[in-house]
Design a protein around this motif. Sequence first.
Motif, PDB file in Angstrom:
ATOM      1  N   VAL A   1      46.139 -15.263  48.427  1.00 57.60           N
ATOM      2  CA  VAL A   1      45.126 -14.816  49.391  1.00 57.60           C
ATOM      3  C   VAL A   1      43.722 -15.101  48.863  1.00 57.60           C
ATOM      4  N   GLY A   2      42.894 -15.684  49.734  1.00 59.39           N
ATOM      5  CA  GLY A   2      41.520 -15.990  49.360  1.00 59.39           C
ATOM      6  C   GLY A   2      41.005 -17.251  50.020  1.00 59.39           C
ATOM      7  N   GLU A   3      39.737 -17.551  49.807  1.00 57.58           N
ATOM      8  CA  GLU A   3      39.089 -18.747  50.361  1.00 57.58           C
ATOM      9  C   GLU A   3      39.627 -19.990  49.663  1.00 57.58           C
ATOM     10  N   LYS A   4      39.863 -21.049  50.461  1.00 66.41           N
ATOM     11  CA  LYS A   4      40.389 -22.288  49.912  1.00 66.41           C
ATOM     12  C   LYS A   4      39.461 -23.463  50.250  1.00 66.41           C
ATOM     13  N   PRO A   5      39.297 -24.393  49.319  1.00 67.22           N
ATOM     14  CA  PRO A   5      38.463 -25.571  49.595  1.00 67.22           C
ATOM     15  C   PRO A   5      39.198 -26.597  50.449  1.00 67.22           C
ATOM     16  N   ILE A   6      38.467 -27.198  51.377  1.00 70.37           N
ATOM     17  CA  ILE A   6      38.992 -28.270  52.230  1.00 70.37           C
ATOM     18  C   ILE A   6      38.318 -29.577  51.813  1.00 70.37           C
ATOM     19  N   LEU A   7      39.057 -30.666  51.839  1.00 67.44           N
ATOM     20  CA  LEU A   7      38.463 -31.969  51.518  1.00 67.44           C
ATOM     21  C   LEU A   7      37.224 -32.198  52.379  1.00 67.44           C
TER      22      LEU A   7
END
Length: 229
Positions: free
Chosen positions: A130-136
Amino acid sequence: MKKITILSILVAMLSICFSCEMDEIDDIEKKDTNLGQIGFKGSILNANFGNVNVVANNELSASSIIDDGSYVSHTLSLRDNDSEIRILLSLPPVKFNNDFIDFTKVEGTVTTNAVKTYYPISLVKEKLAVGEKPILSSDTEDPTEAFRILVLDDQNITSYTTELGFDQTGSSFRVIDLQEDIENDADLGSIKTLIATFEVNIKLYKNDMPFEYAGDFTGILKMKFKDNI
């Protein structure tokens, strides 16, 4: 951190904050209940993604780059068989060999064994925490830490994507829930599964020259990972 290239192959005040957090959790639970175990509720361009005839799957992928090495990854997919819209989510790739490997000339067991060793379900669970994820995007510093989303319209033979170098200013992609379970497989018996719930608010681009901005992908997305390799 230096960029790298990867083939295609994030007491009053406390009372207020607590109240806002509880409202957000309640809202998420309502959305999840409407979706069931898997599905999508929101907006994907002009597509009409339904939740009646939906199929979830996951597959392995591998890529290799000269002077950089070879990578493996998992891709989660969700397909609405009525609208023929597919949503593919590629997890951040993991390096398993420093050498370049031409995967067209090796047996499939090379990829399978690499995934079993370097990308087991324990690491998948870590990536989907759970948490913020980076997107390309154009702000991606390390592609091996970023997720990639691809939306395919099989009926009209078009696709939309997030890629390294594309603008995602104001976008967000985060995991808001992760559940573990066990289910029975006809061939493998009892297998572990992960059901991840994402809150999506990203920009999609046409997956073809000149790679123009096509529209937004926003809503709640639930996908399943099966440990079936």
